[in-house]
Motif scaffolding. Structure first.
Motif, PDB file in Angstrom:
ATOM      1  N   SER A 107      42.281  42.648  52.365  1.00  0.00           N
ATOM      2  CA  SER A 107      42.594  41.338  53.022  1.00  0.00           C
ATOM      3  C   SER A 107      43.010  40.177  51.999  1.00  0.00           C
ATOM      4  CB  SER A 107      41.702  40.948  54.180  1.00  0.00           C
ATOM      5  OG  SER A 107      41.540  41.874  55.037  1.00  0.00           O
ATOM      6  N   TYR A 108      42.648  40.121  51.006  1.00  0.00           N
ATOM      7  CA  TYR A 108      42.628  39.063  49.979  1.00  0.00           C
ATOM      8  C   TYR A 108      43.290  39.444  48.783  1.00  0.00           C
ATOM      9  CZ  TYR A 108      41.250  34.577  48.181  1.00  0.00           C
ATOM     10  OH  TYR A 108      41.447  33.273  47.517  1.00  0.00           O
ATOM     11  N   PRO A 109      44.613  39.483  48.480  1.00  0.00           N
ATOM     12  CA  PRO A 109      45.093  39.919  47.284  1.00  0.00           C
ATOM     13  C   PRO A 109      44.768  39.224  46.155  1.00  0.00           C
ATOM     14  CG  PRO A 109      46.888  39.671  49.006  1.00  0.00           C
ATOM     15  CD  PRO A 109      45.630  39.125  49.415  1.00  0.00           C
ATOM     16  N   ALA A 110      44.416  37.877  46.293  1.00  0.00           N
ATOM     17  CA  ALA A 110      44.159  37.287  45.101  1.00  0.00           C
ATOM     18  C   ALA A 110      42.696  37.654  44.360  1.00  0.00           C
ATOM     19  CB  ALA A 110      43.937  35.664  45.459  1.00  0.00           C
ATOM     20  N   LEU A 111      42.004  38.278  45.338  1.00  0.00           N
ATOM     21  CA  LEU A 111      40.699  38.783  44.817  1.00  0.00           C
ATOM     22  C   LEU A 111      40.821  40.052  43.661  1.00  0.00           C
ATOM     23  CD1 LEU A 111      37.612  38.610  45.450  1.00  0.00           C
ATOM     24  CD2 LEU A 111      38.133  40.548  47.053  1.00  0.00           C
ATOM     25  N   ASP A 113      42.483  39.989  41.059  1.00  0.00           N
ATOM     26  CA  ASP A 113      42.487  39.456  39.680  1.00  0.00           C
ATOM     27  C   ASP A 113      41.125  39.011  39.334  1.00  0.00           C
ATOM     28  OD1 ASP A 113      45.292  39.655  39.423  1.00  0.00           O
ATOM     29  OD2 ASP A 113      45.435  37.578  40.135  1.00  0.00           O
ATOM     30  N   LYS A 114      40.321  38.587  40.175  1.00  0.00           N
ATOM     31  CA  LYS A 114      38.990  37.946  39.706  1.00  0.00           C
ATOM     32  C   LYS A 114      37.668  38.586  40.209  1.00  0.00           C
ATOM     33  CE  LYS A 114      40.774  33.795  38.531  1.00  0.00           C
ATOM     34  NZ  LYS A 114      41.116  33.601  37.341  1.00  0.00           N
ATOM     35  N   HIS A 119      33.434  43.762  43.677  1.00  0.00           N
ATOM     36  CA  HIS A 119      33.627  44.376  44.959  1.00  0.00           C
ATOM     37  C   HIS A 119      33.340  45.876  44.706  1.00  0.00           C
ATOM     38  CE1 HIS A 119      34.082  41.481  48.171  1.00  0.00           C
ATOM     39  NE2 HIS A 119      34.802  40.802  47.182  1.00  0.00           N
ATOM     40  N   GLN A 120      33.777  46.396  43.597  1.00  0.00           N
ATOM     41  CA  GLN A 120      33.590  47.893  43.310  1.00  0.00           C
ATOM     42  C   GLN A 120      32.058  48.195  43.065  1.00  0.00           C
ATOM     43  OE1 GLN A 120      36.201  48.291  39.905  1.00  0.00           O
ATOM     44  NE2 GLN A 120      37.671  49.552  40.811  1.00  0.00           N
ATOM     45  N   LEU A 121      31.372  47.489  42.326  1.00  0.00           N
ATOM     46  CA  LEU A 121      30.053  47.370  42.082  1.00  0.00           C
ATOM     47  C   LEU A 121      29.162  47.632  43.370  1.00  0.00           C
ATOM     48  CD1 LEU A 121      27.436  47.631  39.943  1.00  0.00           C
ATOM     49  CD2 LEU A 121      27.768  45.219  40.065  1.00  0.00           C
TER      50      LEU A 121
END
Length: 150
Positions: A107-111, A113-114, A119-121
């Motif tokens: 839902s948050y494409p800007a995520l 990059d940063k 979120h994978q962890l």
């Protein structure tokens, strides 16, 4: 001492170590993920106008209207981590949080990059609790012993 005896001693040492290490790791994963998502929920309610703005203009939550997504997302971040932290109904709540984590990334494409690697962890930590459960340091384990399920 022959090689077979040494291997058996090593194997016994590893097995005893697992009795301590695995429950502590499962608890650590639960508490880490719960802390991250609960804090995110607290941030959302602390600046509710900003949260509504983000859901309306930044986040692209599929299917749901942005207002409903804001309320459901915030509620999920405040409720699910509590269940995961105490280890109550861990597998179903961890599965919900795993899905929530995926939706947050999508839902948050800007995520990408940063925070994508974070979120994978977190996803891996959540998935470990889905597969192995909460372990002996949890309310699930205590209740299963009281109810003679284990």
């Amino acid at each position: 001492m022959n090689i077979q005896t040494k291997f058996q001693l090593y194997h016994n040492w590893v097995e005893r170590g697992k009795l301590f290490v695995v429950p502590v790791l499962l608890l650590f994963f639960r508490l880490w993920v719960a802390w991250v998502f609960f804090n995110s929920g607290l941030t959302k309610i602390a600046s509710w106008e900003s949260t509504l703005y983000l859901f309306e203009y930044e986040y692209q939550v599929p299917i749901l209207p942005w207002q409903l997504a804001a309320y459901l997302g915030t509620a999920a971040e405040l409720i699910i981590p509590v269940f995961i932290a105490i280890g109550f109904l861990t597998r179903p709540f961890a599965l919900l949080l795993f899905g929530f984590n995926i939706i947050a990334v999508v839902s948050y494409p800007a995520l990408w990059d940063k925070g994508f690697y974070d979120h994978q962890l977190w996803g891996l930590m959540i998935l470990i609790n889905v597969v192995w459960g909460a372990g002996v340091l949890s309310l699930d384990y205590i209740l299963s012993r009281k109810l003679k399920l284990k």
